[in-house]
Write a protein that holds these residues in place. Structure first.
Motif, PDB file in Angstrom:
ATOM      1  N   ALA A   1       0.821  -1.223   0.000  1.00  0.00           N
ATOM      2  CA  ALA A   1       0.000   0.000   0.000  1.00  0.00           C
ATOM      3  C   ALA A   1       0.849   1.265   0.000  1.00  0.00           C
ATOM      4  O   ALA A   1       0.308   2.371  -0.123  1.00  0.00           O
ATOM      5  N   GLN A   2       2.157   1.139   0.125  1.00  0.00           N
ATOM      6  CA  GLN A   2       3.023   2.324   0.186  1.00  0.00           C
ATOM      7  C   GLN A   2       2.995   3.128  -1.104  1.00  0.00           C
ATOM      8  O   GLN A   2       3.083   4.353  -1.068  1.00  0.00           O
ATOM      9  N   THR A   3       2.886   2.476  -2.240  1.00  0.00           N
ATOM     10  CA  THR A   3       2.851   3.202  -3.517  1.00  0.00           C
ATOM     11  C   THR A   3       1.705   4.206  -3.527  1.00  0.00           C
ATOM     12  O   THR A   3       1.881   5.357  -3.915  1.00  0.00           O
ATOM     13  N   ASP A   4       0.540   3.773  -3.081  1.00  0.00           N
ATOM     14  CA  ASP A   4      -0.614   4.678  -3.027  1.00  0.00           C
ATOM     15  C   ASP A   4      -0.393   5.804  -2.026  1.00  0.00           C
ATOM     16  O   ASP A   4      -0.775   6.951  -2.280  1.00  0.00           O
ATOM     17  N   ALA A   5       0.226   5.490  -0.891  1.00  0.00           N
ATOM     18  CA  ALA A   5       0.488   6.521   0.121  1.00  0.00           C
ATOM     19  C   ALA A   5       1.440   7.580  -0.423  1.00  0.00           C
ATOM     20  O   ALA A   5       1.220   8.783  -0.235  1.00  0.00           O
ATOM     21  N   LEU A   6       2.487   7.150  -1.100  1.00  0.00           N
ATOM     22  CA  LEU A   6       3.443   8.112  -1.669  1.00  0.00           C
ATOM     23  C   LEU A   6       2.780   8.955  -2.749  1.00  0.00           C
ATOM     24  O   LEU A   6       3.001  10.166  -2.822  1.00  0.00           O
ATOM     25  N   ARG A   7       1.959   8.336  -3.569  1.00  0.00           N
ATOM     26  CA  ARG A   7       1.259   9.070  -4.631  1.00  0.00           C
ATOM     27  C   ARG A   7       0.280  10.078  -4.024  1.00  0.00           C
ATOM     28  O   ARG A   7       0.168  11.207  -4.493  1.00  0.00           O
ATOM     29  N   ARG A   8      -0.427   9.670  -2.974  1.00  0.00           N
ATOM     30  CA  ARG A   8      -1.391  10.559  -2.303  1.00  0.00           C
ATOM     31  C   ARG A   8      -0.716  11.839  -1.816  1.00  0.00           C
ATOM     32  O   ARG A   8      -1.291  12.930  -1.861  1.00  0.00           O
ATOM     33  N   LEU A   9       0.531  11.705  -1.372  1.00  0.00           N
ATOM     34  CA  LEU A   9       1.278  12.850  -0.863  1.00  0.00           C
ATOM     35  C   LEU A   9       2.080  13.570  -1.950  1.00  0.00           C
ATOM     36  O   LEU A   9       2.772  14.544  -1.666  1.00  0.00           O
ATOM     37  N   GLY A  10       2.001  13.080  -3.166  1.00  0.00           N
ATOM     38  CA  GLY A  10       2.769  13.700  -4.249  1.00  0.00           C
ATOM     39  C   GLY A  10       4.249  13.383  -4.165  1.00  0.00           C
ATOM     40  O   GLY A  10       5.073  14.150  -4.649  1.00  0.00           O
ATOM     41  N   LEU A  11       4.594  12.254  -3.560  1.00  0.00           N
ATOM     42  CA  LEU A  11       5.995  11.877  -3.400  1.00  0.00           C
ATOM     43  C   LEU A  11       6.355  10.778  -4.387  1.00  0.00           C
ATOM     44  O   LEU A  11       6.801   9.696  -4.027  1.00  0.00           O
ATOM     45  N   ASP A  12       6.123  11.060  -5.673  1.00  0.00           N
ATOM     46  CA  ASP A  12       6.495  10.111  -6.719  1.00  0.00           C
ATOM     47  C   ASP A  12       7.127  10.878  -7.878  1.00  0.00           C
ATOM     48  O   ASP A  12       7.049  12.100  -7.959  1.00  0.00           O
ATOM     49  N   TRP A  13       7.786  10.152  -8.765  1.00  0.00           N
ATOM     50  CA  TRP A  13       8.518  10.814  -9.853  1.00  0.00           C
ATOM     51  C   TRP A  13       7.600  11.556 -10.808  1.00  0.00           C
ATOM     52  O   TRP A  13       7.970  12.605 -11.336  1.00  0.00           O
ATOM     53  N   ASP A  14       6.393  11.049 -11.050  1.00  0.00           N
ATOM     54  CA  ASP A  14       5.468  11.766 -11.930  1.00  0.00           C
ATOM     55  C   ASP A  14       5.202  13.171 -11.395  1.00  0.00           C
ATOM     56  O   ASP A  14       5.213  14.152 -12.154  1.00  0.00           O
ATOM     57  N   HIS A  15       4.978  13.276 -10.108  1.00  0.00           N
ATOM     58  CA  HIS A  15       4.719  14.573  -9.494  1.00  0.00           C
ATOM     59  C   HIS A  15       5.955  15.465  -9.538  1.00  0.00           C
ATOM     60  O   HIS A  15       5.866  16.663  -9.805  1.00  0.00           O
ATOM     61  N   VAL A  16       7.117  14.897  -9.273  1.00  0.00           N
ATOM     62  CA  VAL A  16       8.370  15.675  -9.298  1.00  0.00           C
ATOM     63  C   VAL A  16       8.607  16.234 -10.698  1.00  0.00           C
ATOM     64  O   VAL A  16       8.901  17.427 -10.867  1.00  0.00           O
ATOM     65  N   VAL A  17       8.480  15.402 -11.722  1.00  0.00           N
ATOM     66  CA  VAL A  17       8.708  15.857 -13.099  1.00  0.00           C
ATOM     67  C   VAL A  17       7.684  16.922 -13.466  1.00  0.00           C
ATOM     68  O   VAL A  17       8.023  17.957 -14.058  1.00  0.00           O
ATOM     69  N   GLU A  18       6.440  16.701 -13.104  1.00  0.00           N
ATOM     70  CA  GLU A  18       5.382  17.679 -13.384  1.00  0.00           C
ATOM     71  C   GLU A  18       5.702  19.028 -12.730  1.00  0.00           C
ATOM     72  O   GLU A  18       5.567  20.081 -13.344  1.00  0.00           O
ATOM     73  N   ALA A  19       6.152  19.001 -11.485  1.00  0.00           N
ATOM     74  CA  ALA A  19       6.489  20.234 -10.777  1.00  0.00           C
ATOM     75  C   ALA A  19       7.691  20.923 -11.412  1.00  0.00           C
ATOM     76  O   ALA A  19       7.727  22.163 -11.500  1.00  0.00           O
ATOM     77  N   LEU A  20       8.664  20.157 -11.859  1.00  0.00           N
ATOM     78  CA  LEU A  20       9.842  20.748 -12.497  1.00  0.00           C
ATOM     79  C   LEU A  20       9.510  21.391 -13.835  1.00  0.00           C
ATOM     80  O   LEU A  20      10.096  22.414 -14.206  1.00  0.00           O
ATOM     81  N   LEU A  21       8.580  20.809 -14.552  1.00  0.00           N
ATOM     82  CA  LEU A  21       8.210  21.334 -15.866  1.00  0.00           C
ATOM     83  C   LEU A  21       7.215  22.482 -15.787  1.00  0.00           C
ATOM     84  O   LEU A  21       7.020  23.188 -16.775  1.00  0.00           O
ATOM     85  N   ALA A  22       6.596  22.672 -14.646  1.00  0.00           N
ATOM     86  CA  ALA A  22       5.582  23.725 -14.490  1.00  0.00           C
ATOM     87  C   ALA A  22       6.218  25.108 -14.448  1.00  0.00           C
ATOM     88  O   ALA A  22       7.307  25.349 -14.140  1.00  0.00           O
TER      89      ALA A  22
END
Length: 108
Positions: A87-108
């Motif tokens: 269940a950790q994958t979902d927890a990290l995603r919920r908090l925005g602690l995944d690479w998709d979120h990091v890349v999205e934030a860097l490109l914004a």
């Protein structure tokens, strides 16, 4: 880093007892990233944003007895420990602690 990854990979869970400046706990984040359940205490501070009791880890009273019981439960019920770690994958995603979120934030 390789030795740490080996130890983490072979572990059943991660124990996170943050003190002072480490209230979010790198140990908890590393454990979650490795798909391990995190055992922590109810007064752990920021770690409680990541760990939800019986969802992706165990949150118990801050006493040696309660910590021992939480660890024992994971040791005895390995399948439950694997489910919590999964269940950790979902927890990290919920908090925005995944690479998709990091890349999205860097490109914004």
């Amino acid at each position: 880093d390789e030795r740490k990854a080996e130890l983490l990979g072979n572990s059943l869970a991660v124990l996170s007892l943050p003190v002072d400046e480490d209230s979010y706990s790198y140990a908890a984040l590393e454990g979650a990233t490795a798909g391990k359940p995190v055992v922590t205490v109810s007064d752990a501070g920021g770690v409680l944003e990541l760990v939800v009791d019986d969802v992706n880890g165990a949150v118990c009273d801050p006493s040696p007895e309660a910590l021992g019981q939480a660890i024992d439960r994971l040791f005895v019920d390995r399948e439950h420990a694997r489910r919590l770690g999964g269940a950790q994958t979902d927890a990290l995603r919920r908090l925005g602690l995944d690479w998709d979120h990091v890349v999205e934030a860097l490109l914004a």
